[in-house]
Design a protein around this motif. Sequence first.
Motif, PDB file in Angstrom:
ATOM      1  N   GLU A 122       0.828  -1.209   0.000  1.00 36.07           N
ATOM      2  CA  GLU A 122       0.000   0.000   0.000  1.00 36.07           C
ATOM      3  C   GLU A 122       0.860   1.255   0.000  1.00 36.07           C
ATOM      4  OE1 GLU A 122      -3.971   1.304  -0.307  1.00 36.07           O
ATOM      5  OE2 GLU A 122      -3.184  -0.735  -0.177  1.00 36.07           O
ATOM      6  N   SER A 125       2.666   1.600  -3.329  1.00 36.64           N
ATOM      7  CA  SER A 125       1.704   2.050  -4.316  1.00 36.64           C
ATOM      8  C   SER A 125       1.414   3.538  -4.164  1.00 36.64           C
ATOM      9  CB  SER A 125       0.402   1.249  -4.188  1.00 36.64           C
ATOM     10  OG  SER A 125      -0.542   1.645  -5.144  1.00 36.64           O
ATOM     11  N   SER A 133      -4.291  -1.299  -4.777  1.00 37.75           N
ATOM     12  CA  SER A 133      -4.616  -1.210  -3.357  1.00 37.75           C
ATOM     13  C   SER A 133      -5.079  -2.536  -2.768  1.00 37.75           C
ATOM     14  CB  SER A 133      -5.715  -0.159  -3.148  1.00 37.75           C
ATOM     15  OG  SER A 133      -6.036  -0.025  -1.785  1.00 37.75           O
ATOM     16  N   PHE A 135      -6.139  -2.050   0.519  1.00 31.93           N
ATOM     17  CA  PHE A 135      -6.750  -1.367   1.656  1.00 31.93           C
ATOM     18  C   PHE A 135      -8.185  -1.839   1.841  1.00 31.93           C
ATOM     19  CE2 PHE A 135      -8.492   2.613   3.625  1.00 31.93           C
ATOM     20  CZ  PHE A 135      -7.694   2.601   4.760  1.00 31.93           C
ATOM     21  N   ARG A 169      -2.898   7.857   2.868  1.00 27.68           N
ATOM     22  CA  ARG A 169      -2.642   7.303   1.531  1.00 27.68           C
ATOM     23  C   ARG A 169      -2.554   8.418   0.489  1.00 27.68           C
ATOM     24  NH1 ARG A 169      -7.390   4.689   0.083  1.00 27.68           N
ATOM     25  NH2 ARG A 169      -6.505   3.044  -1.208  1.00 27.68           N
ATOM     26  N   PHE A 255      -5.879   6.640  -5.753  1.00 28.17           N
ATOM     27  CA  PHE A 255      -6.556   6.287  -4.510  1.00 28.17           C
ATOM     28  C   PHE A 255      -7.809   7.139  -4.319  1.00 28.17           C
ATOM     29  CE2 PHE A 255      -2.511   4.646  -2.241  1.00 28.17           C
ATOM     30  CZ  PHE A 255      -2.752   3.375  -2.739  1.00 28.17           C
TER      31      PHE A 255
END
Length: 559
Positions: A122, A125, A133, A135, A169, A255
């Motif tokens: 994560e 990325s 992801s 997440f 993020r 994201f």
Amino acid sequence: MKEPAKSMKTVSGPKMVFGYLGIFLVLIGFLTALPLALLPFYPEESVGWTYFAYPALADVAVGLLLYFFFLFKKRRVNFARNENNALLVLIWLIAVLSGAFPFFLACLSGKMSMSFSESFFESASAYSTTGLSSFKDFVDGRFVFDSVPGQYHFEAGASFCPRIFCFHRAQMQFVGGVGLVLLLSMVLGDSGGMSLYVGEGHGDRLLPNLRRSATRIFGIYLLYNIVGALALFLAGMEPYDAVVTSMSALSGGGFSPRSSNIAFYSGAGVGNGFYPASSLAIEIVMMLLVILSGISFVLHTFLLSGRFKDFFKDDEVRFFLSMLLFGFLVSLFGAMFEQKNVLGKEFFDDLPTNIRNVLFYVVSAETTSGFANTSLTQMTSLGRPLLYLCTVLMLIGGGAGSTAGGIKQYRVFILLKDLFYRIRYQNAPSRILHPHNSFRYGQEKELDEATVKEASQYTVLFLAVFVFSVALLSCLPEIDSEKAAYDVASAMSNTGLSVIDFVYYGARHPAYYEVLLWTLSVGMLLGRLEIFPLFYGISSVGEEISYYSKQRKAKQSLE
């Protein structure tokens, strides 16, 4: 006044590298703590403050120790061969590890479901502005694992501190997009900072002075972010969503604070209390933002200063627009054929929606932003031509000196133009001069052999790593060569579009899931650092180890 300076010790080699790394650790510590600034607005998420505070304090403490031990009141020399690349690699590894620890600490305390591999993935990325992801805790809900069927299911609400983690993020993508090294370059100046700046993939300065260039770049970046966030708010996004999404878009990241990405805003009844959400307006704003993210910062100065002729005459801009038009038309007709002959649907029954979806994915792929405005099933229903075209566009990537990844459009343009000249003038009389010109940054210059050679060498190396990674992932269950090629292209170009559902793949194949995550993590970092600095940095570390090993053996033989 100059006498004390003469008595200063000179630092060089690994000691200087670690001293500069200490400066960066202090900077990355403050960045890791930045999401805590949201707690006054979302006090209910204060239970997660330790997961950011502890790594941040550790970064600052270790950074200060390294700085004072190796660099404080010492005269610095220029980097020796490949030392700048070693520092560049260390900076990125430290940044990724620091960004991963908040996720992993929350996992160790049982608050989140993020293994160390997922946390590293994560963070890699995010800082590489990729957008792939694993997440699971979003603003609108979380993915929860069911042990009996062995699968994850989505559960609305009940996420653990979703806003500070989603902001974490996004801000990693924001910083990674403009360049981690740009922060350190502002401290180092032109002497050491420029070699790091170029090594990170930024080939041009806006101004002769690197510090002033860094200030100008951040100014442009922040201006676009503010305007983008405001536009997204007016299009119906909540203020938090607008800011976070704008940060991710301008970094070429991908994201989103929502589990279904941009597709969330096409739902009924979505809005921010002032304006109802318009999915079309949001998509238009997003496409404009990611197009800006894929253009060189030097060309942005032409736009902002009104030099539109120089901007649109630039070979890279023309190549970008040509690829966009070509990719859109081919994907559109491919989707038309696929839906009619394979899926049994009439493409023209919902033509406006199909045009929107195809255009959005083509723009997302070419700018390596990775945003998605449909579900994975809807995306694949648009046909294999779109899949193949997006794979090619991701590999080509965005503009040189932009936040985008990939081989870079200017390199591909150079190779195509060189091929054109060679074919055209292959049998021309040698006494006639045939200049190989290119219009770049407001000037027409001749392409030199060194530029063409660098473009060809990097392209071959990039594709070699790509083929090897695809072959490796194709050996994993439920991943065929098409899926592997698409996701590896997405990782190495720092895009983030994916045809693999990481959450569900991890539930079905936990052992192979680790291989998938680490392969793509390495691909993301290789793509962001443009491969060469990583190889040179490892070479530099190997040379240092070999040197000290020989010194130790020589000392032992004398004794």
